[in-house]
Design an enzyme around this catalytic site. Structure first.
Site, PDB file in Angstrom:
ATOM      1  N   GLY A 199      -4.159  -4.240  -3.686  1.00  0.00           N
ATOM      2  CA  GLY A 199      -5.234  -3.039  -3.697  1.00  0.00           C
ATOM      3  C   GLY A 199      -4.864  -2.276  -4.528  1.00  0.00           C
ATOM      4  O   GLY A 199      -3.735  -1.875  -3.754  1.00  0.00           O
ATOM      5  N   HIS A 200      -4.885  -1.481  -5.692  1.00  0.00           N
ATOM      6  CA  HIS A 200      -3.495  -0.475  -6.247  1.00  0.00           C
ATOM      7  C   HIS A 200      -5.132   0.449  -6.644  1.00  0.00           C
ATOM      8  O   HIS A 200      -5.840   0.593  -7.657  1.00  0.00           O
ATOM      9  CB  HIS A 200      -3.363  -1.373  -7.246  1.00  0.00           C
ATOM     10  CG  HIS A 200      -2.145  -2.745  -6.775  1.00  0.00           C
ATOM     11  ND1 HIS A 200      -0.847  -3.080  -7.797  1.00  0.00           N
ATOM     12  CD2 HIS A 200      -1.882  -2.743  -5.708  1.00  0.00           C
ATOM     13  CE1 HIS A 200      -0.948  -3.974  -7.202  1.00  0.00           C
ATOM     14  NE2 HIS A 200      -0.758  -3.982  -6.196  1.00  0.00           N
ATOM     15  N   ASP A 258       0.780  -1.001   0.190  1.00  0.00           N
ATOM     16  CA  ASP A 258      -0.110  -0.712  -0.513  1.00  0.00           C
ATOM     17  C   ASP A 258       1.072   0.961  -0.429  1.00  0.00           C
ATOM     18  O   ASP A 258       0.565   2.433   0.096  1.00  0.00           O
ATOM     19  CB  ASP A 258      -0.747   0.057   1.321  1.00  0.00           C
ATOM     20  CG  ASP A 258      -2.052  -1.247   1.408  1.00  0.00           C
ATOM     21  OD1 ASP A 258      -2.129  -1.710  -0.001  1.00  0.00           O
ATOM     22  OD2 ASP A 258      -2.143  -1.979   2.339  1.00  0.00           O
ATOM     23  N   LYS A 280       1.820   2.139  -5.306  1.00  0.00           N
ATOM     24  CA  LYS A 280       2.454   1.327  -6.239  1.00  0.00           C
ATOM     25  C   LYS A 280       1.368   1.874  -7.393  1.00  0.00           C
ATOM     26  O   LYS A 280       1.978   1.989  -9.147  1.00  0.00           O
ATOM     27  CB  LYS A 280       2.709  -0.313  -6.039  1.00  0.00           C
ATOM     28  CG  LYS A 280       3.968   0.035  -4.799  1.00  0.00           C
ATOM     29  CD  LYS A 280       3.995  -1.749  -5.099  1.00  0.00           C
ATOM     30  CE  LYS A 280       2.773  -1.965  -4.136  1.00  0.00           C
ATOM     31  NZ  LYS A 280       1.990  -2.150  -2.935  1.00  0.00           N
ATOM     32  N   GLN A 322       1.866  -6.441  -3.013  1.00  0.00           N
ATOM     33  CA  GLN A 322       2.432  -6.377  -2.001  1.00  0.00           C
ATOM     34  C   GLN A 322       3.976  -5.618  -1.346  1.00  0.00           C
ATOM     35  O   GLN A 322       3.676  -4.384  -2.098  1.00  0.00           O
ATOM     36  CB  GLN A 322       2.636  -7.822  -0.876  1.00  0.00           C
ATOM     37  CG  GLN A 322       1.695  -8.455  -1.185  1.00  0.00           C
ATOM     38  CD  GLN A 322       1.038  -9.317  -2.514  1.00  0.00           C
ATOM     39  OE1 GLN A 322       1.128  -9.903  -3.578  1.00  0.00           O
ATOM     40  NE2 GLN A 322      -0.264  -8.733  -2.668  1.00  0.00           N
TER      41      GLN A 322
HETATM   42  P1  GDP Z   1      -0.663   0.170  -3.671  1.00  0.00           P
HETATM   43  O1  GDP Z   1      -0.976  -1.207  -2.929  1.00  0.00           O
HETATM   44  O2  GDP Z   1       0.675   0.498  -3.459  1.00  0.00           O
HETATM   45  O3  GDP Z   1      -1.062   0.681  -5.470  1.00  0.00           O
HETATM   46  O4  GDP Z   1      -1.321   1.055  -2.353  1.00  0.00           O
HETATM   47  P2  GDP Z   1      -2.908   1.632  -2.463  1.00  0.00           P
HETATM   48  O5  GDP Z   1      -3.644   2.178  -3.478  1.00  0.00           O
HETATM   49  O6  GDP Z   1      -3.124   0.407  -1.663  1.00  0.00           O
HETATM   50  O7  GDP Z   1      -3.033   2.707  -0.918  1.00  0.00           O
HETATM   51  C1  GDP Z   1      -2.716   4.260  -1.924  1.00  0.00           C
HETATM   52  C2  GDP Z   1      -3.974   4.533  -0.908  1.00  0.00           C
HETATM   53  O8  GDP Z   1      -2.542   6.766  -0.812  1.00  0.00           O
HETATM   54  C3  GDP Z   1      -4.938   5.147  -2.285  1.00  0.00           C
HETATM   55  O9  GDP Z   1      -5.815   5.964  -1.309  1.00  0.00           O
HETATM   56  C4  GDP Z   1      -3.848   5.802  -3.354  1.00  0.00           C
HETATM   57  O10 GDP Z   1      -4.782   6.592  -3.485  1.00  0.00           O
HETATM   58  C5  GDP Z   1      -3.062   6.812  -1.931  1.00  0.00           C
HETATM   59  N1  GDP Z   1      -2.445   7.935  -2.410  1.00  0.00           N
HETATM   60  C6  GDP Z   1      -1.452   7.383  -3.289  1.00  0.00           C
HETATM   61  N2  GDP Z   1      -0.004   8.207  -3.440  1.00  0.00           N
HETATM   62  C7  GDP Z   1      -0.768   9.501  -2.401  1.00  0.00           C
HETATM   63  C8  GDP Z   1      -0.142  10.468  -2.280  1.00  0.00           C
HETATM   64  O11 GDP Z   1       0.925  10.807  -2.515  1.00  0.00           O
HETATM   65  N3  GDP Z   1      -0.635  11.537  -1.248  1.00  0.00           N
HETATM   66  C9  GDP Z   1      -1.944  11.123  -0.650  1.00  0.00           C
HETATM   67  N4  GDP Z   1      -2.822  11.846  -0.250  1.00  0.00           N
HETATM   68  N5  GDP Z   1      -2.753  10.314  -1.608  1.00  0.00           N
HETATM   69  C10 GDP Z   1      -1.689   8.875  -1.981  1.00  0.00           C
HETATM   70  P1  IMO Z   2      -1.188  -3.918  -2.337  1.00  0.00           P
HETATM   71  O1  IMO Z   2      -0.864  -4.837  -3.638  1.00  0.00           O
HETATM   72  C1  IMO Z   2      -1.438  -4.863   2.076  1.00  0.00           C
HETATM   73  C2  IMO Z   2      -0.811  -8.708   3.572  1.00  0.00           C
HETATM   74  C3  IMO Z   2      -2.625  -9.014   4.667  1.00  0.00           C
HETATM   75  C4  IMO Z   2      -1.765 -10.347   5.527  1.00  0.00           C
HETATM   76  C5  IMO Z   2      -0.444 -10.951   4.462  1.00  0.00           C
HETATM   77  C6  IMO Z   2      -0.662 -12.178   3.863  1.00  0.00           C
HETATM   78  O2  IMO Z   2      -2.614  -3.196  -2.169  1.00  0.00           O
HETATM   79  O3  IMO Z   2       0.326  -3.422  -1.865  1.00  0.00           O
HETATM   80  P2  IMO Z   2      -2.651 -12.845   2.085  1.00  0.00           P
HETATM   81  O4  IMO Z   2      -3.740 -12.555   1.659  1.00  0.00           O
HETATM   82  O5  IMO Z   2      -1.700 -11.956   0.958  1.00  0.00           O
HETATM   83  O6  IMO Z   2      -1.922 -14.451   2.733  1.00  0.00           O
HETATM   84  O7  IMO Z   2      -2.581 -12.297   3.321  1.00  0.00           O
HETATM   85  O8  IMO Z   2      -0.433 -10.147   3.240  1.00  0.00           O
HETATM   86  N1  IMO Z   2      -1.593  -8.204   2.676  1.00  0.00           N
HETATM   87  C7  IMO Z   2      -1.418  -7.252   1.838  1.00  0.00           C
HETATM   88  N2  IMO Z   2      -0.877  -5.863   2.424  1.00  0.00           N
HETATM   89  N3  IMO Z   2      -1.169  -4.429   0.711  1.00  0.00           N
HETATM   90  C8  IMO Z   2      -0.828  -5.755  -0.325  1.00  0.00           C
HETATM   91  O9  IMO Z   2      -0.828  -5.812  -1.620  1.00  0.00           O
HETATM   92  C9  IMO Z   2      -1.730  -6.977   0.858  1.00  0.00           C
HETATM   93  N4  IMO Z   2      -1.446  -8.052  -0.196  1.00  0.00           N
HETATM   94  C10 IMO Z   2      -1.308  -8.968   1.192  1.00  0.00           C
HETATM   95  O10 IMO Z   2      -2.777  -8.325   5.099  1.00  0.00           O
HETATM   96  O11 IMO Z   2      -1.246  -9.491   6.816  1.00  0.00           O
HETATM   97 MG    MG Z   3      -2.728  -1.892  -1.807  1.00  0.00          MG
END
Ligand code: GDP
Ligand code: IMO
Ligand code: MG
Length: 428
Positions: A40-41, A13, A16, A224
């Site tokens: 979840g991207h 998270d 990415k 991840q």
């Molecule tokens: P990922 O799994 O690495 O793709 O990240 P996620 O989408 O799960 O979580 C990142 C969250 O931060 C999402 O809600 C994005 O919209 C948000 N986000 C990404 N970059 C920024 C930033 O620079 N500032 C803020 N406030 N939010 C951001």
């Molecule tokens: P993105 O790509 C954050 C965490 C779960 C749990 C552990 C194992 O959005 O960054 P799993 O279901 O993979 O067997 O769970 O890994 N986890 C993540 N945490 N971002 C993710 O993906 C994750 N994918 C798995 O919360 O701790």
């Molecule tokens: Mg994510």
């Protein structure tokens, strides 16, 4: 011609999705190399927010090919749901999405195994996403997995699924007292999704090899993060695949000698979802502030993310393990209201200082972070797109991080949207 890998540097998270979407502009192909719909991207495109789980984050660029590699585990129903959501939103991707014929398939019994084990008090709870990721990779390694190419022959497929089903049923019912759908229900469900999946199957290794030979730019997308890598993360509180850059070689069939660049994505603070050690975790109002300002709730499960200060032990470990030459620093704006911003530079445990990541969970769980403090900037940086326009203290913080972790920043993100970004250089 260039092949670049993007990997998360913390516990996932990191942002990415946003970063890959931006860098995809200069790529021809974006290819996911591991994980499944546990990811979840989040991406903003034309004012709309999308959350991708399996489909690579280059899909919003109309001329980019998106590949789901052999290292990914695919839940066919989850993939179809995601494709349908994009279609409904008017995103065209008909001939742009390719799936490796060697990718392993997630079936409902994997999810039941995952959920039953997690909810049974006798076993170590990991806090998984409940998507069947671990059990599906376990089948792959145990050589029991069903691969996407196995969908082509219905009779053979039935035998393979039935053999696995009987085994899983026995374990789920006897060991966990859990529930499992009937075989017919599971198999019929699979047959319904089969045609669409078969239509996308490709020998993606050969495809990518040809594209690299044709001097195309390839962006390999990790899910991840480094600390969730099954070998290098906080085992057993990890996911079940290699999210570090080496996973791109095995998960796409690209030889290490072809990789030109590795970029990391790292948040200006740290979050983690699920169980496991987290040395800089905050349980006070600073942690609450980060969660509130950063909207730190899981993009896949909606769970509140645990929040803490930037951990440079983690960051340096990620730089070294992945071979990161530059990183995207995200969510700098989330720190706008912090009077003081802390960075952990080492861990202290039983009088010993750890500057390198210890393997022992006992150390990680009980260590005290050694902090360096930076003055906060207490003004909005949201949407800033020029480094010079950042407040002085924000620049000092960013320069401090650069020195502490020993990597350059190719991008600094100041908001979730594409334009809310300070772009310092491209990747290709
Ligand atoms: P990922 O799994 O690495 O793709 O990240 P996620 O989408 O799960 O979580 C990142 C969250 O931060 C999402 O809600 C994005 O919209 C948000 N986000 C990404 N970059 C920024 C930033 O620079 N500032 C803020 N406030 N939010 C951001
Ligand atoms: P993105 O790509 C954050 C965490 C779960 C749990 C552990 C194992 O959005 O960054 P799993 O279901 O993979 O067997 O769970 O890994 N986890 C993540 N945490 N971002 C993710 O993906 C994750 N994918 C798995 O919360 O701790
Ligand atoms: Mg994510």
């Amino acid at each position: 011609m260039s092949v670049a890998v993007i990997a998360g540097m913390q516990w996932g998270d990191e942002g990415k999705g946003k970063v890959v979407d931006l860098l995809a502009e200069d790529a021809d192909i974006v290819a996911r190399y591991q994980g499944g719909h546990n990811a979840g991207h989040t991406i903003y495109c034309d004012g709309e927010q999308y959350v991708l789980h399996l489909i690579p984050s280059g899909i919003f660029h109309k001329d980019k090919i998106c590949v789901i590699g052999n290292g990914v585990v695919i839940d066919p129903q989850a993939l179809l749901d995601e494709m349908n959501q994009l279609k409904k939103a008017g995103i065209e991707f008909e001939s742009r999405l390719l799936i490796s014929d060697r990718a392993n398939i997630i079936l409902p019994y994997h999810c039941s195994s995952d959920i039953s084990r997690e909810s049974d008090g006798k076993y170590q709870k990991i806090g998984t996403t409940g998507r069947g990721i671990g059990p599906s990779y376990a089948d792959k390694i145990a050589r029991l997995g069903i691969r996407a190419c196995d969908l082509s022959d219905e009779n053979r497929l039935r035998k393979l699924v039935l053999a696995n089903y009987e085994e899983k049923k026995a374990i789920i019912q006897k060991l966990f007292d859990g529930e499992l759908q009937s075989f017919d229900e599971i198999f019929e469900g699979l047959l319904k999704t089969r045609k669409v999946i078969l239509g996308l199957l490709t020998d993606t290794h050969t495809y990518l090899r040809q594209q690299i030979a044709n001097k195309k730019n390839l962006l390999c997308e990790g899910a991840q993060g480094t600390m969730l890598d099954v070998d290098h993360g906080t085992y057993p509180f990890v996911t079940s695949s290699n999210s570090t850059s080496g996973g791109a070689c095995t998960g796409l069939g690209i030889p290490p000698t072809q990789i030109d660049r590795v970029a990391g994505v790292i948040k200006a603070y740290t979050t983690r979802v699920g169980e496991g050690p987290f040395p800089t975790e905050l349980f006070d109002e600073d942690g609450e502030l980060l969660r509130k300002e950063g909207h730190e709730f899981g993009a896949t499960t909606g769970r509140p993310r645990r929040c803490g200060w930037f951990d440079a032990v983690v960051a340096r470990y990620a730089v070294h393990l992945n071979g990161i030459d530059s990183a995207a620093l995200t969510k700098v704006d989330v720190l706008d209201k912090c009077k003081v911003v802390k960075v952990c530079t080492a861990y202290e445990h039983n009088g010993k200082i750890y500057e390198e990541m210890p393997a022992d969970l006992n150390v990680l769980q009980n260590c005290k972070p050694v902090y360096t403090e930076f003055d906060g900037w207490m003004e909005s940086t949201v949407g800033t797109y020029k480094f010079e326009s950042l407040p002085k203290n924000a620049r000092l913080y960013i320069d401090g991080l650069k020195k502490i972790i020993g990597a350059e920043f190719l991008m600094i993100s100041t908001g979730p949207k594409r334009e809310q970004t300070i772009c310092k250089e491209g990747l290709f």
